[in-house]
Write a protein that holds these residues in place. Structure first.
Motif, short mmCIF file in Angstrom:
data_model
loop_
_atom_site.label_atom_id
_atom_site.label_comp_id
_atom_site.label_asym_id
_atom_site.label_seq_id
_atom_site.Cartn_x
_atom_site.Cartn_y
_atom_site.Cartn_z
N ALA A 333 83.63 83.81 72.51
CA ALA A 333 84.57 83.92 73.62
C ALA A 333 84.04 83.14 74.82
O ALA A 333 82.88 83.34 75.23
N LEU A 334 84.87 82.28 75.37
CA LEU A 334 84.50 81.47 76.54
C LEU A 334 85.34 81.91 77.73
O LEU A 334 86.58 81.94 77.65
N ILE A 358 79.83 86.71 70.50
CA ILE A 358 79.06 85.90 71.44
C ILE A 358 79.99 85.58 72.60
O ILE A 358 81.11 85.10 72.39
N ALA A 359 79.56 85.84 73.82
CA ALA A 359 80.37 85.53 74.99
C ALA A 359 79.60 84.59 75.91
O ALA A 359 78.41 84.82 76.18
N MET A 360 80.27 83.54 76.37
CA MET A 360 79.71 82.64 77.38
C MET A 360 80.56 82.79 78.62
O MET A 360 81.77 82.50 78.60
N VAL A 361 79.94 83.26 79.71
CA VAL A 361 80.67 83.65 80.91
C VAL A 361 80.00 83.09 82.15
O VAL A 361 78.80 82.76 82.15
N GLY A 362 80.79 82.98 83.24
CA GLY A 362 80.26 82.47 84.50
C GLY A 362 80.12 83.55 85.54
O GLY A 362 80.11 84.75 85.23
N ASP A 375 77.89 91.19 71.82
CA ASP A 375 76.54 91.37 71.28
C ASP A 375 75.54 90.40 71.91
O ASP A 375 74.37 90.73 72.07
N HIS A 376 76.00 89.20 72.23
CA HIS A 376 75.15 88.17 72.83
C HIS A 376 75.92 87.58 74.01
O HIS A 376 77.01 87.04 73.82
N VAL A 377 75.36 87.68 75.21
CA VAL A 377 76.06 87.22 76.42
C VAL A 377 75.22 86.12 77.10
O VAL A 377 74.08 86.37 77.49
#
Length: 404
Positions: A333-334, A358-362, A375-377
Protein backbone atom coordinates in the motif's frame (compact mmCIF):
# COMPACT_ATOMS: atom_id res chain seq x y z
CA UNK A 1 25.57 -8.51 -5.97
CA UNK A 2 24.70 -12.20 -6.42
CA UNK A 3 21.89 -13.82 -4.36
CA UNK A 4 24.31 -15.45 -1.90
CA UNK A 5 26.13 -12.17 -1.25
CA UNK A 6 22.83 -10.32 -0.96
CA UNK A 7 21.60 -12.79 1.64
CA UNK A 8 24.84 -12.39 3.57
CA UNK A 9 24.80 -8.59 3.67
CA UNK A 10 21.42 -7.05 2.79
CA UNK A 11 22.16 -3.95 4.88
CA UNK A 12 25.31 -3.38 2.87
CA UNK A 13 23.27 -3.71 -0.30
CA UNK A 14 20.77 -1.08 0.86
CA UNK A 15 23.63 1.29 1.67
CA UNK A 16 25.22 0.73 -1.73
CA UNK A 17 21.93 1.39 -3.50
CA UNK A 18 21.51 4.62 -1.53
CA UNK A 19 25.03 5.79 -2.40
CA UNK A 20 24.42 5.13 -6.10
CA UNK A 21 21.27 7.22 -5.98
CA UNK A 22 22.90 10.07 -4.08
CA UNK A 23 25.73 10.33 -6.59
CA UNK A 24 23.46 10.13 -9.64
CA UNK A 25 21.00 12.67 -8.21
CA UNK A 26 23.70 15.29 -7.62
CA UNK A 27 25.37 14.77 -10.99
CA UNK A 28 22.10 14.82 -12.92
CA UNK A 29 20.53 17.94 -11.48
CA UNK A 30 23.79 19.90 -11.46
CA UNK A 31 23.92 19.22 -15.20
CA UNK A 32 20.27 19.91 -16.15
CA UNK A 33 19.08 22.65 -13.77
CA UNK A 34 19.64 25.50 -16.23
CA UNK A 35 17.83 23.79 -19.11
CA UNK A 36 15.07 22.66 -16.76
CA UNK A 37 14.45 26.27 -15.69
CA UNK A 38 14.25 27.47 -19.29
CA UNK A 39 11.92 24.62 -20.14
CA UNK A 40 9.61 25.70 -17.30
CA UNK A 41 9.31 29.11 -18.94
CA UNK A 42 8.54 27.67 -22.37
CA UNK A 43 5.96 25.31 -20.88
CA UNK A 44 4.29 28.18 -19.04
CA UNK A 45 4.02 30.10 -22.30
CA UNK A 46 2.43 27.08 -23.98
CA UNK A 47 -0.10 26.66 -21.17
CA UNK A 48 -0.86 30.40 -21.34
CA UNK A 49 -1.72 30.01 -25.03
CA UNK A 50 -4.17 27.24 -24.21
CA UNK A 51 -1.78 24.37 -24.77
CA UNK A 52 -1.94 21.02 -23.02
CA UNK A 53 0.60 18.51 -21.81
CA UNK A 54 0.47 15.23 -23.76
CA UNK A 55 2.53 12.51 -22.05
CA UNK A 56 2.97 9.08 -23.61
CA UNK A 57 4.71 5.78 -22.94
CA UNK A 58 4.15 2.23 -24.14
CA UNK A 59 5.84 -0.12 -21.66
CA UNK A 60 4.22 -0.73 -18.26
CA UNK A 61 6.86 1.39 -16.50
CA UNK A 62 6.68 4.19 -19.10
CA UNK A 63 2.89 4.13 -18.89
CA UNK A 64 3.10 4.69 -15.13
CA UNK A 65 5.22 7.81 -15.68
CA UNK A 66 2.93 9.16 -18.40
CA UNK A 67 -0.06 8.75 -16.12
CA UNK A 68 1.83 10.14 -13.12
CA UNK A 69 2.89 13.40 -14.76
CA UNK A 70 -0.64 13.88 -16.17
CA UNK A 71 -2.36 13.52 -12.80
CA UNK A 72 0.07 15.93 -11.15
CA UNK A 73 -0.71 18.71 -13.65
CA UNK A 74 -4.48 18.10 -13.70
CA UNK A 75 -4.96 17.60 -9.95
CA UNK A 76 -2.52 19.85 -8.06
CA UNK A 77 -2.11 18.95 -4.41
CA UNK A 78 -0.17 22.02 -3.27
CA UNK A 79 -1.97 25.21 -2.24
CA UNK A 80 -1.57 27.90 -4.91
CA UNK A 81 -1.18 25.54 -7.84
CA UNK A 82 -3.51 25.74 -10.84
CA UNK A 83 -5.05 22.74 -12.56
CA UNK A 84 -3.38 22.53 -15.95
CA UNK A 85 -4.63 20.38 -18.85
CA UNK A 86 -2.73 17.13 -19.31
CA UNK A 87 -3.35 13.71 -20.84
CA UNK A 88 -1.51 10.42 -20.39
CA UNK A 89 -1.44 8.12 -23.43
CA UNK A 90 -0.38 4.49 -23.11
CA UNK A 91 -0.14 1.27 -25.07
CA UNK A 92 -3.67 0.12 -24.36
CA UNK A 93 -4.89 2.96 -26.58
CA UNK A 94 -3.03 1.56 -29.58
CA UNK A 95 0.02 2.85 -31.43
CA UNK A 96 1.39 5.92 -29.66
CA UNK A 97 2.05 7.86 -32.86
CA UNK A 98 -1.50 7.21 -34.03
CA UNK A 99 -2.85 8.52 -30.72
CA UNK A 100 -0.65 11.62 -30.85
CA UNK A 101 -1.72 12.27 -34.44
CA UNK A 102 -5.35 12.38 -33.35
CA UNK A 103 -4.90 14.43 -30.18
CA UNK A 104 -1.85 16.72 -30.32
CA UNK A 105 -2.19 20.38 -31.36
CA UNK A 106 0.52 22.86 -32.31
CA UNK A 107 0.51 24.69 -28.97
CA UNK A 108 0.80 21.50 -26.88
CA UNK A 109 3.73 20.05 -24.94
CA UNK A 110 4.65 16.43 -25.70
CA UNK A 111 6.61 14.35 -23.18
CA UNK A 112 7.91 10.93 -24.22
CA UNK A 113 8.71 8.15 -21.77
CA UNK A 114 10.49 4.86 -22.43
CA UNK A 115 11.79 5.65 -25.91
CA UNK A 116 14.93 3.63 -25.22
CA UNK A 117 13.09 0.50 -24.06
CA UNK A 118 12.83 -2.59 -26.26
CA UNK A 119 9.12 -2.86 -25.47
CA UNK A 120 8.54 0.55 -27.04
CA UNK A 121 9.27 -0.77 -30.56
CA UNK A 122 10.05 2.75 -31.76
CA UNK A 123 6.59 4.09 -30.99
CA UNK A 124 7.73 6.90 -28.72
CA UNK A 125 10.30 8.04 -31.29
CA UNK A 126 7.66 8.19 -34.03
CA UNK A 127 5.19 9.93 -31.72
CA UNK A 128 7.83 12.49 -30.76
CA UNK A 129 8.71 13.19 -34.38
CA UNK A 130 5.05 13.65 -35.26
CA UNK A 131 4.45 15.97 -32.30
CA UNK A 132 7.52 18.07 -33.13
CA UNK A 133 6.52 18.37 -36.79
CA UNK A 134 3.09 19.55 -35.67
CA UNK A 135 4.66 22.35 -33.61
CA UNK A 136 4.55 20.84 -30.13
CA UNK A 137 7.28 21.54 -27.61
CA UNK A 138 8.88 18.11 -27.20
CA UNK A 139 10.58 16.64 -24.12
CA UNK A 140 12.14 13.21 -23.56
CA UNK A 141 14.43 11.34 -21.18
CA UNK A 142 16.47 9.42 -23.76
CA UNK A 143 17.61 10.34 -27.27
CA UNK A 144 14.59 10.34 -29.58
CA UNK A 145 14.69 13.63 -31.45
CA UNK A 146 12.99 15.82 -28.84
CA UNK A 147 13.95 19.47 -28.43
CA UNK A 148 14.64 18.98 -24.74
CA UNK A 149 16.26 15.68 -23.80
CA UNK A 150 17.41 14.86 -20.27
CA UNK A 151 19.56 11.73 -20.04
CA UNK A 152 20.33 10.34 -16.59
CA UNK A 153 23.99 9.52 -15.83
CA UNK A 154 23.41 5.84 -15.01
CA UNK A 155 22.57 2.55 -16.67
CA UNK A 156 20.42 1.47 -13.72
CA UNK A 157 16.82 1.53 -14.94
CA UNK A 158 15.37 2.09 -11.46
CA UNK A 159 17.64 5.04 -10.69
CA UNK A 160 16.96 6.57 -14.10
CA UNK A 161 13.25 6.40 -13.47
CA UNK A 162 13.60 7.96 -10.01
CA UNK A 163 15.58 10.88 -11.44
CA UNK A 164 13.01 11.35 -14.18
CA UNK A 165 10.18 11.36 -11.62
CA UNK A 166 11.91 14.10 -9.65
CA UNK A 167 12.50 16.06 -12.84
CA UNK A 168 8.88 16.05 -13.99
CA UNK A 169 7.71 16.83 -10.46
CA UNK A 170 10.05 19.85 -10.45
CA UNK A 171 8.73 20.90 -13.86
CA UNK A 172 5.21 20.74 -12.47
CA UNK A 173 6.15 22.71 -9.35
CA UNK A 174 8.20 25.42 -11.04
CA UNK A 175 6.24 26.03 -14.23
CA UNK A 176 3.79 27.83 -11.93
CA UNK A 177 6.45 30.36 -10.96
CA UNK A 178 6.18 32.01 -14.36
CA UNK A 179 2.44 32.48 -13.88
CA UNK A 180 3.40 34.79 -11.01
CA UNK A 181 5.42 36.86 -13.54
CA UNK A 182 2.74 37.53 -16.11
CA UNK A 183 4.82 40.00 -18.08
CA UNK A 184 7.22 37.18 -18.98
CA UNK A 185 4.55 35.07 -20.68
CA UNK A 186 3.91 35.54 -24.39
CA UNK A 187 0.63 33.58 -24.26
CA UNK A 188 -2.48 35.40 -25.43
CA UNK A 189 -4.39 34.40 -22.26
CA UNK A 190 -1.57 34.87 -19.77
CA UNK A 191 -2.90 38.01 -18.07
CA UNK A 192 -6.49 36.82 -17.99
CA UNK A 193 -5.93 33.19 -16.98
CA UNK A 194 -2.91 33.34 -14.70
CA UNK A 195 -3.54 36.39 -12.58
CA UNK A 196 -2.79 35.01 -9.11
CA UNK A 197 0.52 34.89 -7.31
CA UNK A 198 -0.48 32.55 -4.51
CA UNK A 199 2.30 30.04 -5.06
CA UNK A 200 5.19 32.47 -4.72
CA UNK A 201 5.60 31.82 -0.99
CA UNK A 202 6.63 28.25 -1.76
CA UNK A 203 9.80 29.26 -3.59
CA UNK A 204 12.83 30.99 -2.13
CA UNK A 205 14.64 33.62 -4.23
CA UNK A 206 11.56 34.54 -6.28
CA UNK A 207 10.85 38.23 -6.64
CA UNK A 208 8.54 40.26 -8.89
CA UNK A 209 10.59 41.12 -11.97
CA UNK A 210 7.89 41.20 -14.61
CA UNK A 211 10.08 42.35 -17.51
CA UNK A 212 13.32 40.57 -16.63
CA UNK A 213 13.33 36.95 -17.76
CA UNK A 214 16.91 36.01 -16.93
CA UNK A 215 16.80 36.76 -13.17
CA UNK A 216 13.64 34.68 -12.82
CA UNK A 217 15.18 31.80 -14.81
CA UNK A 218 18.17 31.83 -12.49
CA UNK A 219 15.90 31.90 -9.44
CA UNK A 220 14.07 28.86 -10.83
CA UNK A 221 17.38 27.12 -11.53
CA UNK A 222 18.44 27.59 -7.92
CA UNK A 223 15.06 26.41 -6.68
CA UNK A 224 15.37 23.26 -8.82
CA UNK A 225 18.77 22.53 -7.27
CA UNK A 226 17.31 23.00 -3.79
CA UNK A 227 14.54 20.52 -4.58
CA UNK A 228 17.10 18.03 -5.84
CA UNK A 229 18.99 18.42 -2.57
CA UNK A 230 15.76 17.91 -0.64
CA UNK A 231 15.01 14.60 -2.32
CA UNK A 232 18.60 13.47 -1.82
CA UNK A 233 18.27 14.08 1.92
CA UNK A 234 14.80 12.54 2.11
CA UNK A 235 15.89 9.45 0.18
CA UNK A 236 18.75 9.03 2.66
CA UNK A 237 16.28 9.27 5.56
CA UNK A 238 13.85 6.84 3.96
CA UNK A 239 16.38 4.15 3.10
CA UNK A 240 18.53 4.80 6.17
CA UNK A 241 15.90 4.79 8.91
CA UNK A 242 13.83 2.08 7.22
CA UNK A 243 16.62 -0.19 6.04
CA UNK A 244 15.80 -2.97 8.48
CA UNK A 245 12.09 -2.67 7.71
CA UNK A 246 12.76 -3.04 3.99
CA UNK A 247 15.01 -6.04 4.57
CA UNK A 248 12.38 -7.76 6.73
CA UNK A 249 9.61 -6.91 4.25
CA UNK A 250 11.67 -8.27 1.36
CA UNK A 251 12.30 -11.54 3.22
CA UNK A 252 8.59 -11.93 3.96
CA UNK A 253 7.63 -11.06 0.40
CA UNK A 254 10.18 -13.47 -1.06
CA UNK A 255 8.83 -16.23 1.18
CA UNK A 256 5.30 -15.45 -0.02
CA UNK A 257 6.34 -15.72 -3.65
CA UNK A 258 8.22 -18.95 -3.02
CA UNK A 259 5.06 -20.45 -1.48
CA UNK A 260 3.09 -19.52 -4.60
CA UNK A 261 1.69 -16.24 -3.28
CA UNK A 262 1.13 -13.04 -5.20
CA UNK A 263 1.54 -9.32 -4.57
CA UNK A 264 -1.39 -6.87 -4.66
CA UNK A 265 -0.49 -3.18 -4.95
CA UNK A 266 -2.58 -0.04 -4.50
CA UNK A 267 -2.55 3.71 -4.01
CA UNK A 268 -4.47 6.88 -4.91
CA UNK A 269 -3.60 9.51 -7.51
CA UNK A 270 0.16 9.72 -8.03
CA UNK A 271 0.51 6.83 -5.60
CA UNK A 272 -1.72 4.78 -7.91
CA UNK A 273 0.79 5.26 -10.70
CA UNK A 274 3.56 4.23 -8.29
CA UNK A 275 1.59 1.05 -7.53
CA UNK A 276 1.35 0.54 -11.29
CA UNK A 277 5.12 0.92 -11.56
CA UNK A 278 5.84 -1.41 -8.64
CA UNK A 279 3.70 -4.13 -10.24
CA UNK A 280 5.49 -3.63 -13.56
CA UNK A 281 8.84 -4.00 -11.80
CA UNK A 282 7.88 -7.21 -10.02
CA UNK A 283 6.51 -8.73 -13.22
CA UNK A 284 9.67 -7.89 -15.15
CA UNK A 285 12.75 -10.11 -15.47
CA UNK A 286 14.96 -7.04 -15.98
CA UNK A 287 18.59 -7.47 -14.87
CA UNK A 288 18.09 -11.21 -14.41
CA UNK A 289 15.51 -10.89 -11.64
CA UNK A 290 12.85 -13.55 -11.22
CA UNK A 291 9.46 -12.55 -12.60
CA UNK A 292 6.89 -12.40 -9.81
CA UNK A 293 3.10 -12.57 -9.80
CA UNK A 294 1.66 -9.11 -9.03
CA UNK A 295 -1.73 -7.45 -9.52
CA UNK A 296 -2.33 -3.69 -9.75
CA UNK A 297 -5.57 -2.89 -7.92
CA UNK A 298 -5.69 0.57 -9.54
CA UNK A 299 -5.63 -0.70 -13.12
CA UNK A 300 -9.20 -1.56 -14.06
CA UNK A 301 -11.32 1.58 -14.43
CA UNK A 302 -14.55 -0.42 -14.79
CA UNK A 303 -14.00 -2.16 -11.44
CA UNK A 304 -12.96 1.04 -9.71
CA UNK A 305 -15.88 3.10 -10.97
CA UNK A 306 -18.39 0.33 -10.24
CA UNK A 307 -17.24 0.08 -6.63
CA UNK A 308 -17.05 3.86 -6.20
CA UNK A 309 -20.53 4.35 -7.66
CA UNK A 310 -22.30 1.48 -5.94
CA UNK A 311 -20.54 1.36 -2.56
CA UNK A 312 -18.17 4.31 -2.16
CA UNK A 313 -14.52 5.18 -2.55
CA UNK A 314 -13.50 3.70 0.81
CA UNK A 315 -14.24 0.25 -0.63
CA UNK A 316 -12.20 0.69 -3.83
CA UNK A 317 -9.42 -1.63 -2.76
CA UNK A 318 -10.90 -3.69 0.06
CA UNK A 319 -13.47 -5.20 -2.31
CA UNK A 320 -10.65 -6.25 -4.60
CA UNK A 321 -8.70 -7.71 -1.69
CA UNK A 322 -11.80 -9.80 -0.97
CA UNK A 323 -11.87 -10.90 -4.62
CA UNK A 324 -8.17 -11.68 -5.10
CA UNK A 325 -6.46 -11.93 -1.71
CA UNK A 326 -5.64 -15.33 -0.25
CA UNK A 327 -3.84 -16.30 2.94
CA UNK A 328 -0.13 -16.19 2.21
CA UNK A 329 -0.38 -13.40 -0.35
CA UNK A 330 1.13 -9.93 0.15
CA UNK A 331 -0.16 -6.38 -0.25
CA UNK A 332 1.84 -3.21 -0.92
CA UNK A 333 0.00 0.00 0.00
CA UNK A 334 1.37 3.40 -1.03
CA UNK A 335 0.03 6.54 0.67
CA UNK A 336 1.62 9.95 1.13
CA UNK A 337 -0.50 10.66 4.22
CA UNK A 338 -1.04 7.26 5.83
CA UNK A 339 -4.64 8.30 6.42
CA UNK A 340 -6.48 7.44 3.18
CA UNK A 341 -9.71 5.64 4.03
CA UNK A 342 -9.56 3.18 1.16
CA UNK A 343 -5.95 2.28 1.96
CA UNK A 344 -6.81 1.67 5.62
CA UNK A 345 -9.83 -0.45 4.68
CA UNK A 346 -7.70 -2.54 2.31
CA UNK A 347 -5.02 -3.11 4.94
CA UNK A 348 -7.67 -4.19 7.45
CA UNK A 349 -9.26 -6.60 4.97
CA UNK A 350 -5.88 -8.02 4.05
CA UNK A 351 -5.05 -8.66 7.70
CA UNK A 352 -8.36 -10.44 8.21
CA UNK A 353 -7.53 -12.73 5.31
CA UNK A 354 -3.98 -13.58 6.35
CA UNK A 355 -2.37 -11.40 3.68
CA UNK A 356 1.02 -9.99 4.68
CA UNK A 357 1.06 -6.20 4.40
CA UNK A 358 3.69 -3.59 3.54
CA UNK A 359 2.82 0.11 3.75
CA UNK A 360 4.90 3.02 2.48
CA UNK A 361 3.64 6.27 3.98
CA UNK A 362 4.66 9.90 4.36
CA UNK A 363 4.34 12.66 6.96
CA UNK A 364 4.62 10.96 10.38
CA UNK A 365 3.07 7.75 9.07
CA UNK A 366 -0.52 8.75 9.84
CA UNK A 367 -3.00 6.20 11.16
CA UNK A 368 -1.20 3.40 9.35
CA UNK A 369 1.91 3.84 11.50
CA UNK A 370 0.23 5.04 14.70
CA UNK A 371 -2.14 2.08 14.82
CA UNK A 372 0.29 -0.47 13.34
CA UNK A 373 -2.14 -1.26 10.53
CA UNK A 374 0.51 -2.97 8.39
CA UNK A 375 3.07 -5.65 9.17
CA UNK A 376 5.93 -3.59 7.71
CA UNK A 377 5.70 0.23 7.65
CA UNK A 378 8.20 2.41 5.76
CA UNK A 379 7.91 6.06 6.80
CA UNK A 380 9.17 8.92 4.63
CA UNK A 381 9.28 11.86 7.04
CA UNK A 382 8.17 14.79 4.92
CA UNK A 383 5.03 16.84 4.33
CA UNK A 384 5.92 17.60 0.70
CA UNK A 385 3.97 15.18 -1.47
CA UNK A 386 6.20 15.16 -4.59
CA UNK A 387 9.31 14.43 -2.50
CA UNK A 388 7.46 11.71 -0.56
CA UNK A 389 6.50 9.96 -3.78
CA UNK A 390 10.03 10.17 -5.13
CA UNK A 391 11.51 8.67 -1.96
CA UNK A 392 8.84 5.96 -1.96
CA UNK A 393 9.84 5.06 -5.53
CA UNK A 394 13.37 4.48 -4.25
CA UNK A 395 11.97 2.38 -1.41
CA UNK A 396 9.92 0.01 -3.56
CA UNK A 397 12.74 -0.25 -6.11
CA UNK A 398 15.09 -1.27 -3.30
CA UNK A 399 12.42 -3.71 -2.06
CA UNK A 400 12.32 -5.24 -5.55
CA UNK A 401 16.10 -5.59 -5.63
CA UNK A 402 16.18 -7.22 -2.21
CA UNK A 403 13.49 -9.74 -3.22
CA UNK A 404 15.36 -10.47 -6.49
Amino acid sequence: MNPAALAADPAGRVQTLLEQRTEANTEFFDAVAERLARLCHLMAERFARGGRLIAFGRSPAARSDARHVAVEFVHPVIVGKRALPALGLAGEGGDLAAQVELIALAQDIAIAFGADEDADEGQAVRATALARARGCLTVAFSPCGAEYEFTAPTEDRYIRQELVETLYHVLWELVHVFFDHRGLLAGRDARRTHDAGASSFLYPFLAEREQQLEPVVQDVRRSALMKAQEIGELRAQTLGENGEVLIAAAAALRASFERGGKLLALGNGGSATDAMDAVADFRSADAGRTRRTAIDLTEDASILTAIANDIGTDALFSRQVIAYGLAGDALLALSTSGNSGNVIEALAEARRRGVMTIAMVGYDGGRVAAQALADHVVITRSEHIPRIQEAQASAYHVLRELVA
